[in-house]
Each structure stands twice: as C-alpha cells, then as structure tokens.
Design a protein around this motif. Structure first.
Motif: not given
Length: 478
Positions: A381-386
C-alpha cells in the motif's frame, strides 16, 4: 548529598534563630564602645520582636507540616509515570461531583485555546451516544453511510450490509466518553459508574475532544458543503481532531496524573467496552484509525511547531490518510493532493453507480492485511497515489457489482499491490484461477466474477467483483 525539603529547611532556620535570640537575651548589654548608639532597652525590644517572629514562624511550620501530610496522602493515590500503579483511594462519603468546568478551563489553558468555557454537564453514556449519532447523521445524511456499507459488501470486505453510524456512535461514546452538542452548546460528559474491572470514562479526553470540536468542528466538517467528502478525506480530518485531543489528554495527564486501577481490562480483552460493539472488522479498523495514527500525526505536528503548528493545521487540514500516515508529506510546502482517477464512463449497461468514492491508503492497507502480513500489506500500500471505487446495484444477486481502480507512484508499486491483492483473492475464494498471468487474473466462485487487471501503462490496477459475466466484462472498459 542530603537534600532537605523546604519545610525542613525553614524549621532549621527557625530553631537556629530561636537559639541566637535566647543567647542574646542572656548576655549583658554591650558597652557603648562596641556598638554606637545601642541602649540596653533597645536590645531587649529587638529580642522581644524576634521572639514574636519566631512564634509566628513556628505557627507557619505547623501549617506547612499539616499541608505536607495531606499532599503525601494524596500522592499515594496517584499512578506515577514509571512506577507501579496503585488502586485509587476509595471516595469519601461526602465527595463532591466532578468539576468538569474547572477541568475544562485547565485543559483550555494547557492546550492554549483562547475561547470562552463550555457549559458542561454529566449525563449517561446512552445520552452521549444519542448526541453523537445525531451529529454523524448530519455529516452523512440520508442513506449515505448504508450505501457505503453496501459498496464494501460488494467488494467482499464486510460480510453483510449494515448501517455504520449507530455502530460508530456506540464506539465513540465508549471511546471518548463525551461529546460537544452544537445544538445546545453544551459539552456532555459520561458520568456512568463503571462495572468492577471495567475502565471509567476518560473524562479528560472527552473534555479535550469536546473543546476542539467546538473550536474547529465547523471548519473541518462544514454543514453547508455541497460536495460530500470522500471516505479518505473524512477519516483524515477525523484523525486531526482525534489525534489532537489524544495528545492533549496525554500531555495534560503527565502533569496531572490520574489514578488508574491495575485491574482494568486491557483494550484487546473481548470484554472491554470497545469490543462489545458488534462492528464488522473492516469498519472497526477505519473507525480506530483517527485515534491511533492521528495521535502519531499530532505528535509530529507538535514536535514541528508546538500548538501553533497544530492550530494552523485546521485551516489546511490533511486531504488524505496518506498525509496522516506520513506527516512529512503534510508539512511539505509543495504537498500534492491525491491523484484524480478519471474513468472513460461511469454509466455501465444504462445504470449509474450508487457509490462513487476514494478509499485512500489506509483503507487499502486494511483490505490487504486481511490475507497478508502487516509488513507485506504495508509494502503493497506504500506507493498509493489515488483510487476510485464504484458500486452498482445487482437486484437479482446476493451482492452488488463493484469496480475499484487504483493508481500507483511507480510500476514497482503497482506490481506490489497486484501481488498483494492477488493473494487476497485466491485465499478468499479458494478456487482455481481461470486466467493467471503477471498482469491479469480471473476467477469464478461463489456466484462472483472476479478480475484483477494491470492497466494505465503499468501504473494502475483495476479490481472487479461482479455478479454476472456481462457486467464484469463491461466494467473492464472503465
């Protein structure tokens, strides 16, 4: 080195002064050559004056000793930081009711809030719960909250639809122990007597939260807003005020220790009041986030600029849970909002979605954690952008249709999420995949048509959980 208390030091000085006065009184008057202008009668007057002062000081010592004994007795009832906690002394028969207003004034001064005190009254937990539910209904009017639960059911993240608001009200009433009622302008604090072994209502937390809600509630949750908040944005704003209240209560408690019985149930005990609210696990995680991660967020703001930084945060509140999880993103002057997720069409087979929402990074993490370790879910989930969640009615099926499009900062982040969600789907449905490639999986089980597709040039992942093959196929064209 031996250190004397102020009372002991004062007593020694008084005894020394008394001895000197007695010695002076026994000595013959000094000759004029030794002290010019001194007469025997003057010396006797000075001794008499000194004796009167000694008598007065001895009376003060007696008063100090009595006060010191009372303080020591009170100190024995307090659970000091770093020391073993003790059972509080039993209340006296003529105990006065709690001074909620006095505590409120102290906490306002401590939190550096410049505002008039709030009329405060003790009431039942049931009444606190009623006022909280009334407030929540204004934030999510009509059937907004039940529709959200329907969308989560379509995704398979909660077992069956519920109305989340009564459950949230019950949880908050037990978690906070009070609420500010904007209708009456009164701060209601639970004064219920706890059952043996159960924790008493946290009145300082209730007062701190109530004061902050009165001060900043309209700014964070404006009633006149025509555009409903996303789930992600609402939870982030709740984290700001809940974390602020929790930190204020914590710092205030260090300076003003409150007795706590060691026999109280821990928060993870099944019989703890918070665990008696029958709330689906996924919704409970979302409801607890503002207090757990919000506390850490407020700590970071306080460290960056004390209460002034925290006050400023209300004029530019976090836009996403990602900023709460990573306060550096919030404090960055060039902070970027979550990326908007555009879709080719939200009208599928002549039907409109009844739910259109952004879930956010934390909700993504909770979904992944159901079938992954905390470490694996965190990385995925760390690289979530939208993201964007759409839900459509399926009248003839047990569950509705859902499509969840996510965006990621890098291709590696998208791959990490794809793998984590693949693990969730294969374990939840426990069936053989009909399609299994590095960028696409498909399965049919339990009357569901499930697809997981890498898209958006490797920076997006689309999850489809539909009731029919035709609707699943139409959702792939979003």
């Amino acid at each position: 080195m031996l250190k004397l208390s102020p009372a002991s030091l004062l007593l020694l000085l008084i005894l020394g002064g008394s001895g000197i006065g007695w010695w002076i009184y026994q000595q013959p008057a000094p000759p004029p050559a030794m002290k010019e202008g001194a007469e025997p009668e003057d010396l006797r007057k000075q001794v008499t004056l000194l004796e009167g002062q000694v008598e007065y000081l001895q009376g003060q010592v007696g008063a100090l000793q009595q006060e010191n004994a009372q303080l020591l007795q009170k100190l024995g009832t307090l659970g000091m930081k770093g020391a073993a906690k003790m059972d509080p002394a039993p209340p006296l028969a003529n105990d006065e009711p709690p001074d909620f207003v006095g505590m409120g004034l102290e906490m306002m001064k401590f939190r550096k809030l410049k505002a008039l005190p709030i009329p405060t009254t003790g009431t039942s937990t049931a009444e606190v719960e009623r006022v909280i539910l009334q407030w929540l209904r204004k934030q999510q009017p009509a059937d907004e909250a039940p529709r959200f639960a329907l969308a989560l059911t379509a995704l398979g993240w909660i077992e069956k639809p519920v109305d989340p608001l009564p459950l949230r009200a019950a949880l908050l009433a037990r978690q906070i122990g009070g609420w500010y009622d904007p209708v009456s302008g009164t701060l209601l604090v639970s004064d219920d007597k706890p059952a043996p072994g159960l924790p008493a209502p946290d009145r300082p937390l209730a007062i701190a939260f109530g004061q902050l809600l009165r001060e900043y509630g309209h700014t964070l949750f404006p009633e006149e807003s025509k555009q409903p908040m996303t789930t992600d944005e609402r939870i982030a704003r709740e984290a700001l005020i809940a974390g602020d209240a929790g930190l204020t209560r914590f710092l205030f408690g260090i300076q003003n220790p409150i007795p706590q019985s060691p026999n109280d149930l821990p928060a993870d005990d099944p019989d703890h009041p918070l665990n008696q609210v029958p709330m689906p696990a996924y919704l409970r995680e979302l409801a607890m986030f503002p207090f757990s991660r919000g506390f850490e967020f407020s700590q970071a703001l306080h460290s960056a600029g004390d209460y002034a930084q925290m006050n400023n945060a209300y004029s530019r509140p976090p836009t996403s849970c990602a900023e709460v999880i990573d306060p550096e993103r919030f404090l960055d002057a060039t902070r970027l909002p979550p990326a908007p997720v555009t879709l080719s069409s939200t009208e599928i087979e002549k039907t409109q979605p009844y739910w259109d929402d952004r879930l956010g990074r934390f909700a993504t993490f909770v979904a992944l954690r159901a079938y992954n370790s905390d470490e694996e879910a965190g990385k995925a989930a760390r690289g979530w952008k939208g993201d964007r969640l759409l839900a459509y009615a399926a009248p003839d099926a047990a569950r509705d249709h859902a499509a969840w499009q996510t965006l990621w900062l890098t291709g590696a982040d998208a791959v990490a999420f794809f793998k984590g969600m693949r693990s969730c789907l294969t374990q939840r449905y426990d069936t053989k995949l009909s399609v299994d490639t590095p960028d696409r999986i498909a399965l049919e089980a339990q009357g569901r048509q499930v697809r997981l597709i890498m898209n958006r040039d490797g920076l997006g992942v689309l999850l489809i959980d539909a009731a029919t093959p035709a609707f699943a196929e139409s959702l792939t064209r979003l």
